[in-house]
Motif scaffolding. Structure first.
Motif, PDB file in Angstrom:
ATOM      1  N   ASN A  83       0.991  -1.115  -0.050  1.00  0.00           N
ATOM      2  CA  ASN A  83       0.054   0.019  -0.059  1.00  0.00           C
ATOM      3  C   ASN A  83       0.886   1.160   0.163  1.00  0.00           C
ATOM      4  O   ASN A  83       0.634   2.111  -0.829  1.00  0.00           O
ATOM      5  CB  ASN A  83      -0.793   0.220   1.231  1.00  0.00           C
ATOM      6  CG  ASN A  83      -2.088  -1.235   1.160  1.00  0.00           C
ATOM      7  OD1 ASN A  83      -2.186  -1.749   0.178  1.00  0.00           O
ATOM      8  ND2 ASN A  83      -2.747  -1.272   2.059  1.00  0.00           N
ATOM      9  N   TYR A  84       1.960   1.362   0.625  1.00  0.00           N
ATOM     10  CA  TYR A  84       2.854   2.564   0.959  1.00  0.00           C
ATOM     11  C   TYR A  84       3.409   2.780  -0.502  1.00  0.00           C
ATOM     12  O   TYR A  84       3.363   3.863  -0.915  1.00  0.00           O
ATOM     13  CB  TYR A  84       3.798   2.181   1.952  1.00  0.00           C
ATOM     14  CG  TYR A  84       4.426   3.499   2.073  1.00  0.00           C
ATOM     15  CD1 TYR A  84       6.286   3.227   1.662  1.00  0.00           C
ATOM     16  CD2 TYR A  84       4.369   4.715   2.631  1.00  0.00           C
ATOM     17  CE1 TYR A  84       6.990   4.288   1.848  1.00  0.00           C
ATOM     18  CE2 TYR A  84       5.291   5.679   2.536  1.00  0.00           C
ATOM     19  CZ  TYR A  84       6.584   5.368   2.094  1.00  0.00           C
ATOM     20  OH  TYR A  84       7.586   6.360   2.172  1.00  0.00           O
ATOM     21  N   ARG A  88       1.012   3.801  -3.252  1.00  0.00           N
ATOM     22  CA  ARG A  88       0.439   5.275  -3.211  1.00  0.00           C
ATOM     23  C   ARG A  88       1.654   6.237  -3.150  1.00  0.00           C
ATOM     24  O   ARG A  88       1.509   7.391  -3.271  1.00  0.00           O
ATOM     25  CB  ARG A  88      -0.510   5.264  -1.905  1.00  0.00           C
ATOM     26  CG  ARG A  88       0.223   5.386  -0.626  1.00  0.00           C
ATOM     27  CD  ARG A  88      -0.593   5.976   0.374  1.00  0.00           C
ATOM     28  NE  ARG A  88      -0.025   5.837   1.578  1.00  0.00           N
ATOM     29  CZ  ARG A  88       0.842   7.081   2.178  1.00  0.00           C
ATOM     30  NH1 ARG A  88       0.866   8.038   1.376  1.00  0.00           N
ATOM     31  NH2 ARG A  88       1.511   6.869   3.236  1.00  0.00           N
ATOM     32  N   ILE A 113      -4.954   6.781  -8.189  1.00  0.00           N
ATOM     33  CA  ILE A 113      -4.926   5.584  -8.082  1.00  0.00           C
ATOM     34  C   ILE A 113      -3.728   4.996  -7.548  1.00  0.00           C
ATOM     35  O   ILE A 113      -2.721   5.155  -8.135  1.00  0.00           O
ATOM     36  CB  ILE A 113      -5.429   4.792  -9.603  1.00  0.00           C
ATOM     37  CG1 ILE A 113      -6.650   5.610 -10.201  1.00  0.00           C
ATOM     38  CG2 ILE A 113      -5.621   3.328  -9.560  1.00  0.00           C
ATOM     39  CD1 ILE A 113      -6.918   5.131 -11.737  1.00  0.00           C
ATOM     40  N   PRO A 114      -3.854   3.983  -6.592  1.00  0.00           N
ATOM     41  CA  PRO A 114      -2.569   3.545  -6.291  1.00  0.00           C
ATOM     42  C   PRO A 114      -1.997   2.448  -7.079  1.00  0.00           C
ATOM     43  O   PRO A 114      -2.221   1.165  -6.729  1.00  0.00           O
ATOM     44  CB  PRO A 114      -2.936   2.722  -4.989  1.00  0.00           C
ATOM     45  CG  PRO A 114      -4.495   2.686  -4.927  1.00  0.00           C
ATOM     46  CD  PRO A 114      -5.026   3.520  -5.780  1.00  0.00           C
ATOM     47  N   GLN A 115      -1.351   2.675  -8.052  1.00  0.00           N
ATOM     48  CA  GLN A 115      -0.800   1.711  -9.124  1.00  0.00           C
ATOM     49  C   GLN A 115       0.432   2.211  -9.813  1.00  0.00           C
ATOM     50  O   GLN A 115       0.617   3.457  -9.848  1.00  0.00           O
ATOM     51  CB  GLN A 115      -1.839   1.749 -10.378  1.00  0.00           C
ATOM     52  CG  GLN A 115      -2.304   2.503 -10.974  1.00  0.00           C
ATOM     53  CD  GLN A 115      -3.163   2.449 -12.124  1.00  0.00           C
ATOM     54  OE1 GLN A 115      -4.077   1.332 -12.170  1.00  0.00           O
ATOM     55  NE2 GLN A 115      -3.187   3.204 -13.146  1.00  0.00           N
TER      56      GLN A 115
END
Lengths: 333, 310, 387
Positions: free
Chosen positions: C167-168, C171, C186-188
């Motif tokens: 996650n860290y 993002r 978007i966390p990608q």
């Protein structure tokens, strides 16, 4: 005994294949106008998560109530595995659904590959603004920072301890947008207000969200807000302590009638209606929609059971007007 | 900023949160401990908790009777426990994996039933705080320890009771014997199957109560997947506690206190990335166990299949 | 047994019985689906239509079968890792975390160094994926062997830690620069360049990973049954104290078992990125990225009786079940929760069916004493002979 077992199994397999062969794949293009419009939705969480997915599900229910038999829709929820979602989107397109809604920002890559294969199908991707330049892809998002700002203004005016607590899942996407807007809104009322943000690292851990709320409260917060489905735990704690909550994504007012002051509710149906009429006029994609306060895509829904002063109500109207005419610019962090 | 952590409010807040967070772990972990002591590993605790949480919520929602809700959760947990026991004892199923199956089933069923029977997320009036007379008036300690709800008290009382049963009763002796050396126990007339059925079913019962503690005591709501992995943590804590009730208490408290601490760290604005804070309880649990000297090897027959000769 | 029965007939019966036993997982699956039919009926869905859709969704067309294979690849890889670890008597439920770390490492590499020839980049990425998984599996291995920290505890904890790391990074430092500016955040990660993506069998999503996975399955077979290391892993698995006396370093082999199974999981993670999505995305949970392959892979291995070669068809079948179940959901519009419950039922039934398979196999083996057996049946012989 074994023989019976084997026989039953063979019969079962035969039945399954019978079922499989019995289905004719639906790949015919949509025919006469008397056929119902077929919409399919793929979404990453549950239809009753009181947050993201529920908002799109509610929108479709509204449309269904309006269009009756003129609309047929299919829903695949809990598609948080991007692979499975991609298979679902492709499958619905293959089955001839007229509009396929990919309600999850993580579905973008997959959509980029699938959309070109189905030039007759309208694809809608949210929450984002990127249509990949494709003729059959729409993009939609919510300017959640707007509703966040308004909520923040209200919270700023209601707080007495000047400490506000925010319970968030992960610092990305829609949640981050809302939270940033909220902080800005609260600070616009009084820059000394301390808005404390905790991200608990999960979308589903209700217990941890509850304890985060408890921690905020113990640290002096008298107003709380948050985003994503696990906040029901936090709302519960706010309710226990007799404090106020501001909701987002879906109407959380009914969950805690004395606690939720207002919710920023997404009304995706407005955007969906536009997509439908564009399609009827021959445009299958290329548009970007933003659910804003101005176009009714997001509505600050007040809780009738919570009374707030006229002063606050006026301020809210002013703020919304300000955002709409551009005089209020929500700062990015 | 870090010095803020040492104020009275914060410490009281951390400990009181820690106690609440520890409650479901205590129930589920001690239940699992009994099962493991008799030689059975059940990884399906999460599924039992979820189903228990839903059933407790649903029954309470419709009858307004909290204890009926708890009973219902115990019943559903028992059913799943019995199923696990059957699959393990009679069918000798590979324990780690059968547990995963029960986890998926419990998760799916609880979500399905919720969608079909309840539909929308709503709250329920759960167990309220009960202030223990006199004791709750003690400054600081009173507020933390003696002003919690009934299930919290029960969870903590379970620890010495479990210790007593395990170490001072014949039943406990039999359980331990079955877990250490089932062949010997069997030759002495102890029914290995019977004991395992008992412990695994009890484990299910306790997991059910753990779920109920979430939905009708601590959070007063049911949401899909609300346990978010707590069932697995509960199993892990059995190892942390070296299969002893007080060890498990230590583990549950360590994990929960650190979790409460990381929330305070975030709330007070101490500049650590949120993810790092969230990681703290997990990393610390591993660290503490690594560094601790007295680790038990565990019941020798754990996960091993027992078949009666002849 | 009547003495007049011809040996040929006996052998045929035995063959049939043996095939019946091997197919036991399939019968178990069917039994689970039968129970599932009850739920379908309660949910106003027609079980015949539903299961028909399941079969069609899994195997009904070229594209469907390709999707099944795509799903099977991580299952096979994790399953291979399980075959090794399980025989080393180590339970590795840390597959989810190992997949994530393997994926992170290989993705980071692919995005940072973009000037290499495609084939080289892919090989390095595979090695990094393996390395990532080995680290995440090796740590619990070392903790178990040298600090007696139970691997169930350490892997459960490390799964959670891996999710937070993911996650860290998604993002933060590894986020797609485009996303950083966009409001959607978007966390990608960014997409891998064309050259670095695993080639696909157009127009399906089936990628080269399948070939790699199958080759690895063969390699694992050789490792476990034709090398000394493999023998030792199996020996440690069967009888720890005895192996110690036999001069085999038990500790080392526990570590090795976890390292190897972690390696496979890490590779599975890399495959998901380089073969399927071409980028890493998080939705905050482990399952969002892994699709539960960390757990389902273990089940696939069990389906395949912990034999690397049998795990291949087992993964395909199990993958088909998962893909088909989703297709079924789309056709009869049942809640996805039913699919999860069904998944659970299948696992429980398959795991339980082992009992019937082993019992029937033991009966046959003790009846037909001397027969040519493959080395891998030796374990079964032991079981049949002992208790």
């Amino acid at each position: 005994m074994k023989k019976v077992f084997a026989l039953v199994s063979v019969l079962l397999v035969m039945a399954m294949f019978l079922g499989a062969c019995g289905k004719t794949p639906a790949t015919e293009p949509p025919a006469a106008s008397s056929d119902p419009l077929r919409i399919a939705v793929v979404s990453p969480s549950s239809v009753n998560d009181l947050a993201f997915t529920q908002s799109i599900s509610d929108a479709l229910k509204v449309l269904k109530a309006e269009m009756g038999d003129g609309l047929e829709y299919a829903f695949s929820e809990n598609m948080f595995v991007v692979d499975d979602a991609a298979a679902a989107i492709r499958d619905y397109a293959n089955k001839g659904y007229d509009i396929v809604i990919a309600h999850g920002s993580q579905y973008g890559s997959s959509l980029q590959e699938i959309a070109p294969d189905f030039p007759e199908t309208v694809f809608a991707w949210g929450t984002t603004v990127d249509t990949f330049g494709m003729a059959n892809v729409h993009a939609y998002e919510a300017a959640s920072d707007q509703g966040g700002y308004v909520n923040g203004v209200m919270a700023g005016m209601l707080t007495q301890t000047k400490i506000i607590g925010v319970v968030g899942p992960i610092e990305t996407g829609d949640a981050k947008l809302y939270v940033d807007g909220f902080v800005a809104g609260a600070k616009s009322v009084d820059p000394t207000i301390d808005v404390r943000v905790t991200y608990i690292g999960s979308f589903s851990d209700v217990a941890l969200a509850a304890e985060a709320a408890t921690t905020h409260i113990a640290a002096g917060a008298d107003i709380l807000t948050g985003s994503a489905q696990m906040v029901v735990g936090a709302i519960g704690k706010a309710e226990e302590s007799g404090l106020y909550w501001f909701g987002t994504q879906a109407d959380q007012n009914s969950f805690a009638p004395k606690t939720v002051v207002a919710s920023q509710v997404y009304h995706w149906e407005n955007i969906l209606r536009e997509i439908i009429s564009l399609r009827a006029a021959g445009t299958l994609g290329g548009h970007t929609f933003t659910a804003s306060l101005q176009n009714g895509g997001q509505v600050i829904t007040f809780n009738p059971e919570v009374t707030i002063s006229d002063e606050i109500k006026t301020k809210v109207e002013e703020t919304i007007a300000g955002i709409n005419d551009g005089s209020i610019v929500i700062p990015k962090p | 900023m870090i010095s803020d952590l040492f104020s009275a409010t914060v410490i009281i807040g951390i400990v009181s949160s820690g106690i609440r967070l520890a409650t479901p772990y205590l129930f589920a972990s001690i239940g699992e401990m009994f099962g493991q002591r008799s030689g059975v590993l059940n990884l399906g605790v999460e599924g039992q908790m979820l189903l228990g949480a839903f059933v407790a919520f649903y029954v309470t929602l419709n009858t307004q009777n909290l204890w009926l809700g708890v009973l219902a959760a115990m019943g559903v947990g028992a059913l799943m426990g019995l199923a696990m026991a059957f699959v393990t004892v009679n069918l000798h199923a590979t324990q780690g994996i059968s547990g995963i199956g029960f986890y998926l089933f419990g998760m799916g069923m609880s979500n399905l039933l919720f969608q079909k029977l309840v539909g929308t997320v709503e709250g329920v009036k759960g167990f309220q705080r009960i202030a223990v007379p006199l004791l709750s008036k003690i400054p600081v300690l009173g507020e933390i320890f003696f002003n919690q709800n009934a299930l919290v008290y029960l969870a903590f009382l379970l620890v010495p009771v479990a210790w007593f049963v395990l170490n001072k009763t014949t039943l406990g002796l039999k359980i331990r014997a079955v877990g250490e050396n089932p062949e010997a126990a069997d030759s002495l007339g102890v029914s290995v199957a019977g004991i395992r059925y008992l412990t695994v079913t009890m484990g299910g019962v306790f997991s059910g109560i753990a779920g109920a503690s979430l939905s009708i005591a601590l959070l007063n709501v049911f949401q899909q997947n609300m346990t978010a992995g707590q069932g697995f943590i509960a199993v892990a804590l059995v190892y942390f506690g070296s299969w002893k009730p007080f060890g498990i208490l230590g583990g549950a408290l360590l994990f929960s206190l650190v979790n409460a601490l990381q929330l305070w760290i975030q709330v007070l604005g101490i500049p650590i990335p949120a993810e790092l804070a969230v990681m703290m309880p997990y990393i610390l649990t591993i660290l503490v166990l690594t560094l601790s000297v007295s680790k038990s090897r565990g019941p020798s027959a754990l996960t091993k299949v027992f078949e009666r000769e002849g | 047994m009547p003495p007049k029965q011809a040996t040929a007939e006996l052998r045929l019966k035995d063959r049939a019985g043996s095939i019946f036993d091997q197919l036991m997982p399939i019968f178990a699956t069917l039994a689970a689906l039968l129970v599932g039919a009850i739920f379908l009926i309660l949910l106003d869905a027609n079980p015949i239509t539903a299961y028909g859709a399941l079969v069609q969704g899994a195997f009904g067309s070229f594209n469907a079968f390709a999707e099944t294979l795509v799903k099977a690849i991580p299952l096979l890889l994790v399953g291979l890792g399980t075959c090794i670890a399980y025989r080393g008597s180590v339970t590795n439920i840390g597959g989810e975390g190992q997949m994530i770390i393997g994926a992170i490492l290989s993705t980071w590499f692919g995005l940072t160094f973009t000037e290499l020839p495609g084939w080289l980049a892919i090989i390095i990425a595979m090695l990094l994926g393996i390395l990532g998984g080995m680290i995440w599996g090796g740590i619990p291995g070392i903790l178990k062997a040298y600090f007696n920290v139970n691997e169930i505890l350490s892997t459960v904890m490390m799964n959670a830690v891996a999710v937070q790391i993911m996650n860290y990074l998604m993002r933060g430092p590894m986020i797609d620069p485009i996303q950083k500016e966009a409001s959607s955040q978007i966390p990608q990660t960014a997409r891998l360049i064309e050259a670095y993506r695993l080639p696909r069998l157009s127009p399906t999503r089936l990628h080269l990973g399948l070939v790699i996975a199958v080759l690895l399955a063969v390699a694992v077979y050789f490792l476990l049954w034709r090398t000394t290391l493999g023998y030792r892993i199996r020996a440690v698995g069967q009888n720890q104290p005895a192996s110690n006396y036999g001069g085999i370093d038990v500790k080392k082999h526990i570590v090795v078992a976890l390292l190897l199974s972690g390696a496979f999981a890490g590779l599975a993670g890399m495959m998901q990125v380089y073969g399927v999505n071409y980028r890493m995305i998080t939705d905050g949970s482990a399952t969002g990225f892994t699709g539960n392959a960390g757990f389902n892979g273990i089940v696939a291995a069990l389906f395949g009786q912990l034999h690397p070669l049998i795990t291949i068809p087992a993964s395909v079948l199990f993958g088909g079940l998962l893909v088909g179940a989703n297709a079924m959901q789309r056709v009869v519009q049942v809640p996805s929760a039913l699919i999860t419950a069904l998944n659970g039922l299948v696992v429980v039934f398959v795991v339980s069916s082992e009992f019937f398979r082993r019992r029937s196999q033991k009966r046959r083996l003790s009846q037909n004493g001397t027969e040519q057996h493959k080395p891998e049946d030796a374990d079964l012989q032991q079981e049949a002979g002992g208790a």
